[in-house]
Design a protein around this motif. Sequence first.
Motif, PDB file in Angstrom:
ATOM      1  N   ARG A  25       0.862  -1.187   0.000  1.00  0.00           N
ATOM      2  CA  ARG A  25       0.000   0.000   0.000  1.00  0.00           C
ATOM      3  C   ARG A  25       0.891   1.227   0.000  1.00  0.00           C
ATOM      4  O   ARG A  25       1.678   1.425   0.921  1.00  0.00           O
ATOM      5  N   ASP A  26       0.779   2.013  -1.026  1.00  0.00           N
ATOM      6  CA  ASP A  26       1.562   3.254  -1.147  1.00  0.00           C
ATOM      7  C   ASP A  26       3.054   3.015  -0.943  1.00  0.00           C
ATOM      8  O   ASP A  26       3.734   3.772  -0.249  1.00  0.00           O
ATOM      9  N   GLY A  27       3.567   1.908  -1.494  1.00  0.00           N
ATOM     10  CA  GLY A  27       4.990   1.611  -1.425  1.00  0.00           C
ATOM     11  C   GLY A  27       5.454   0.946  -0.144  1.00  0.00           C
ATOM     12  O   GLY A  27       6.642   0.695   0.026  1.00  0.00           O
ATOM     13  N   THR A  28       4.532   0.657   0.783  1.00  0.00           N
ATOM     14  CA  THR A  28       4.879   0.009   2.048  1.00  0.00           C
ATOM     15  C   THR A  28       4.187  -1.348   2.127  1.00  0.00           C
ATOM     16  O   THR A  28       3.019  -1.467   1.762  1.00  0.00           O
ATOM     17  N   LEU A  29       4.909  -2.361   2.616  1.00  0.00           N
ATOM     18  CA  LEU A  29       4.298  -3.668   2.829  1.00  0.00           C
ATOM     19  C   LEU A  29       3.550  -3.630   4.155  1.00  0.00           C
ATOM     20  O   LEU A  29       4.117  -3.261   5.187  1.00  0.00           O
ATOM     21  N   VAL A  30       2.271  -3.995   4.120  1.00  0.00           N
ATOM     22  CA  VAL A  30       1.394  -3.857   5.275  1.00  0.00           C
ATOM     23  C   VAL A  30       0.636  -5.158   5.505  1.00  0.00           C
ATOM     24  O   VAL A  30       0.302  -5.872   4.564  1.00  0.00           O
ATOM     25  N   ALA A  31       0.356  -5.448   6.774  1.00  0.00           N
ATOM     26  CA  ALA A  31      -0.482  -6.589   7.148  1.00  0.00           C
ATOM     27  C   ALA A  31      -1.442  -6.139   8.236  1.00  0.00           C
ATOM     28  O   ALA A  31      -1.099  -5.299   9.070  1.00  0.00           O
ATOM     29  N   VAL A  44       5.657  -3.472   7.521  1.00  0.00           N
ATOM     30  CA  VAL A  44       6.890  -4.263   7.515  1.00  0.00           C
ATOM     31  C   VAL A  44       7.965  -3.447   6.806  1.00  0.00           C
ATOM     32  O   VAL A  44       7.903  -3.233   5.599  1.00  0.00           O
ATOM     33  N   VAL A  45       8.935  -2.973   7.598  1.00  0.00           N
ATOM     34  CA  VAL A  45       9.938  -2.048   7.085  1.00  0.00           C
ATOM     35  C   VAL A  45      11.373  -2.522   7.295  1.00  0.00           C
ATOM     36  O   VAL A  45      12.308  -1.866   6.854  1.00  0.00           O
ATOM     37  N   GLY A  47      14.135  -6.061   7.320  1.00  0.00           N
ATOM     38  CA  GLY A  47      14.316  -7.430   6.842  1.00  0.00           C
ATOM     39  C   GLY A  47      13.773  -7.674   5.458  1.00  0.00           C
ATOM     40  O   GLY A  47      13.582  -8.826   5.035  1.00  0.00           O
ATOM     41  N   LEU A  48      13.538  -6.614   4.715  1.00  0.00           N
ATOM     42  CA  LEU A  48      12.955  -6.743   3.377  1.00  0.00           C
ATOM     43  C   LEU A  48      13.891  -7.441   2.399  1.00  0.00           C
ATOM     44  O   LEU A  48      13.442  -8.000   1.401  1.00  0.00           O
ATOM     45  N   ASP A  49      15.191  -7.448   2.712  1.00  0.00           N
ATOM     46  CA  ASP A  49      16.164  -8.114   1.845  1.00  0.00           C
ATOM     47  C   ASP A  49      15.953  -9.636   1.848  1.00  0.00           C
ATOM     48  O   ASP A  49      16.448 -10.333   0.966  1.00  0.00           O
ATOM     49  N   ARG A  50      15.200 -10.163   2.796  1.00  0.00           N
ATOM     50  CA  ARG A  50      14.894 -11.595   2.850  1.00  0.00           C
ATOM     51  C   ARG A  50      13.816 -12.003   1.841  1.00  0.00           C
ATOM     52  O   ARG A  50      13.617 -13.179   1.587  1.00  0.00           O
ATOM     53  N   LEU A  51      13.094 -11.026   1.308  1.00  0.00           N
ATOM     54  CA  LEU A  51      11.985 -11.312   0.399  1.00  0.00           C
ATOM     55  C   LEU A  51      12.465 -11.423  -1.042  1.00  0.00           C
ATOM     56  O   LEU A  51      13.224 -10.579  -1.513  1.00  0.00           O
ATOM     57  N   GLU A  52      11.980 -12.435  -1.746  1.00  0.00           N
ATOM     58  CA  GLU A  52      12.299 -12.594  -3.158  1.00  0.00           C
ATOM     59  C   GLU A  52      11.385 -11.741  -4.023  1.00  0.00           C
ATOM     60  O   GLU A  52      11.766 -11.312  -5.098  1.00  0.00           O
ATOM     61  N   GLU A  53      10.145 -11.525  -3.566  1.00  0.00           N
ATOM     62  CA  GLU A  53       9.206 -10.678  -4.287  1.00  0.00           C
ATOM     63  C   GLU A  53       8.485  -9.759  -3.311  1.00  0.00           C
ATOM     64  O   GLU A  53       8.379 -10.068  -2.139  1.00  0.00           O
ATOM     65  N   ARG A  54       8.039  -8.619  -3.844  1.00  0.00           N
ATOM     66  CA  ARG A  54       7.324  -7.646  -3.022  1.00  0.00           C
ATOM     67  C   ARG A  54       6.012  -7.298  -3.671  1.00  0.00           C
ATOM     68  O   ARG A  54       6.031  -6.741  -4.757  1.00  0.00           O
ATOM     69  N   VAL A  69       5.597   3.580  12.284  1.00  0.00           N
ATOM     70  CA  VAL A  69       5.931   4.095  10.956  1.00  0.00           C
ATOM     71  C   VAL A  69       4.625   4.429  10.245  1.00  0.00           C
ATOM     72  O   VAL A  69       3.776   3.546  10.060  1.00  0.00           O
ATOM     73  N   ASP A  70       4.453   5.675   9.868  1.00  0.00           N
ATOM     74  CA  ASP A  70       3.252   6.099   9.138  1.00  0.00           C
ATOM     75  C   ASP A  70       1.959   5.655   9.815  1.00  0.00           C
ATOM     76  O   ASP A  70       1.031   5.168   9.162  1.00  0.00           O
ATOM     77  N   GLY A  71       1.900   5.766  11.135  1.00  0.00           N
ATOM     78  CA  GLY A  71       0.690   5.423  11.868  1.00  0.00           C
ATOM     79  C   GLY A  71       0.454   3.932  12.063  1.00  0.00           C
ATOM     80  O   GLY A  71      -0.622   3.523  12.476  1.00  0.00           O
TER      81      GLY A  71
END
Length: 85
Positions: A25-31, A44-45, A47-54, A69-71
Amino acid sequence: MTSIRDLLGESLGVGETYRLRLEERDGTLVAGHPNDASPMEIAVVEGLDRLEERPPAGSVTVEVVARVVDGRIAGRVVDADPDHR
């Protein structure tokens, strides 16, 4: 005596790990937070280097960290293995 900070930390699950599905969402991975009592989603901001896809196709293990981060409460990817249960 229990403080507001302690209660908020418990509802946000700071230091806890969860298996989550992420979306971008808006360039940020959210759950969504798995704790219904939590007033915040997880951004999620770290450990992103662990992800193969975003965003990743499956669930990943995320640790909630004591930062906002951003609320949203911040999270760190600790395991991106889709077969890990």
